[in-house]
Design an enzyme around this catalytic site. Structure first.
Site: not given
Ligand code: MEV
Length: 328
Positions: A118, A164
């Site tokens: 993140g 995130d």
């Molecule tokens: C990325 O950290 C997480 C994903 O699920 C994309 C998102 O939720 O925006 C892959």
């Protein structure tokens, strides 16, 4: 100068599927991005960072990130980082109604870029908080999370969940399902993180999952199964049953691998953790390379990962109770 910090996160469950409205449970961890902002007298945006897991870059521009900075680092990572800062500042200008505001922005981060922890959400949350305060505007966490989400959405071509950014803005363990974002209770979880030194391209990985989902019904079912698993995981989390939590993490990793977002080094780290006796292990975040998260209260997983070729670093991560922190 105003300065804010915001935490990174690991996904206990649910990345990728959360993009399609399934629930996910990310947990903020005590690894932070810190962003300092000084208002300039002109409309220029100047960004400086020595610590974005890059060799250090300074870039000055007054419009957009069109000119790539000349630095010794993976260009796609630099472009990604610059894209996030650029859009975060656009959000700040809009929310404060100051379209011509210019800033000197300094970023420090102990979250590796694009590694599933993140980093971009933490930089965006801290940058928006510090820059709005530099203009005399204080955003509540919900508005901050909303602006940070819009930033990710713009940079990731409309493909982002709120997970995130909400997690980084509010801290703790959270549950996100579509627009419904809330904090949840979580026991102290013995997170061990293994990092292969690499990174994944979130936009490309999310698009890859979308193509599979469009092409195959069973890929869409796999995404639905991740949602079922997360719903089960929430009950197990409440009960604090580490063994079953671990089993569900193992299962979640398998489903993510089926969707094509694991990699050899992520699989190797996951298997090393399981063999060392971890309750469970999975990739975290978009995948493609970067980090895994394992649950192990003993030192065994750390030791196994430390000696695993291809694992560049290993560390324990505490749950970060606080989201954004105002430092100055
Ligand atoms: C990325 O950290 C997480 C994903 O699920 C994309 C998102 O939720 O925006 C892959």
């Amino acid at each position: 100068m105003t300065r804010s910090s915001a935490p990174g996160k690991v996904y206990l469950f649910g990345e990728h599927a959360v993009v399609y409205g399934e629930p996910a449970v990310p947990c903020a961890i005590e690894r932070r991005a810190r962003v300092g902002v000084e208002r300039r007298s002109d409309a220029t945006l100047r960004v400086h960072s020595d610590e974005l897991s890059l060799d250090g870059f300074t870039v000055e521009y007054s419009g957009s990130t069109a000119g790539t900075p000349d630095i010794d680092a993976d260009e796609s990572l630099v472009n990604a980082a610059m894209g996030y800062v650029d859009e975060a500042i656009a959000q700040v200008r809009e929310v404060a109604g100051e379209t011509d505001a210019g800033f000197d922005v300094t970023i420090e981060s102990d979250i590796p870029l694009g590694a599933g922890l993140g980093s971009s959400a933490a930089v965006v949350v801290a940058a928006i908080d510090a820059a709005t305060r530099a203009l005399g505007v204080e955003l509540e966490p919900a508005e901050l999370a909303e602006r940070a989400y819009r930033t990710e959405l713009a940079v990731q071509d409309g493909q982002a969940s709120r997970a995130d950014t909400f997690c980084s803005a509010t801290g703790g363990a959270v549950r996100v399902e579509g627009d419904d974002c809330r904090s949840i209770e979580a026991p102290d979880l013995p997170f061990v993180i293994g990092f292969d030194g690499g990174a994944g391209d979130t936009g490309a990985l999310v698009s890859g999952v979308r193509s599979l989902r469009d092409e195959y019904d069973f890929a869409a079912d796999t995404i639905g199964s991740i949602g079922d698993l997360v719903r089960r995981g929430e009950t197990v989390l409440e009960a604090g049953e580490l063994d079953e939590l671990g089993d569900l993490m193992d299962f979640n990793h398998g489903l993510l691998a089926a969707l094509g977002v694991s990699s050899r080094s992520l699989d190797n780290m996951v298997w090393a953790a399981r063999t060392a006796g971890a309750h469970g292990a999975k990739l975290t975040g978009a995948g493609g390379g970067g980090c895994i998260v394992a649950l192990d209260p003993t030192p065994e997983t750390e030791t196994a990962l430390r000696y695993l070729p291809g694992c560049e670093s290993v560390f324990r991560a505490e749950l970060a109770e606080d989201g954004v922190r105002r430092l100055e």
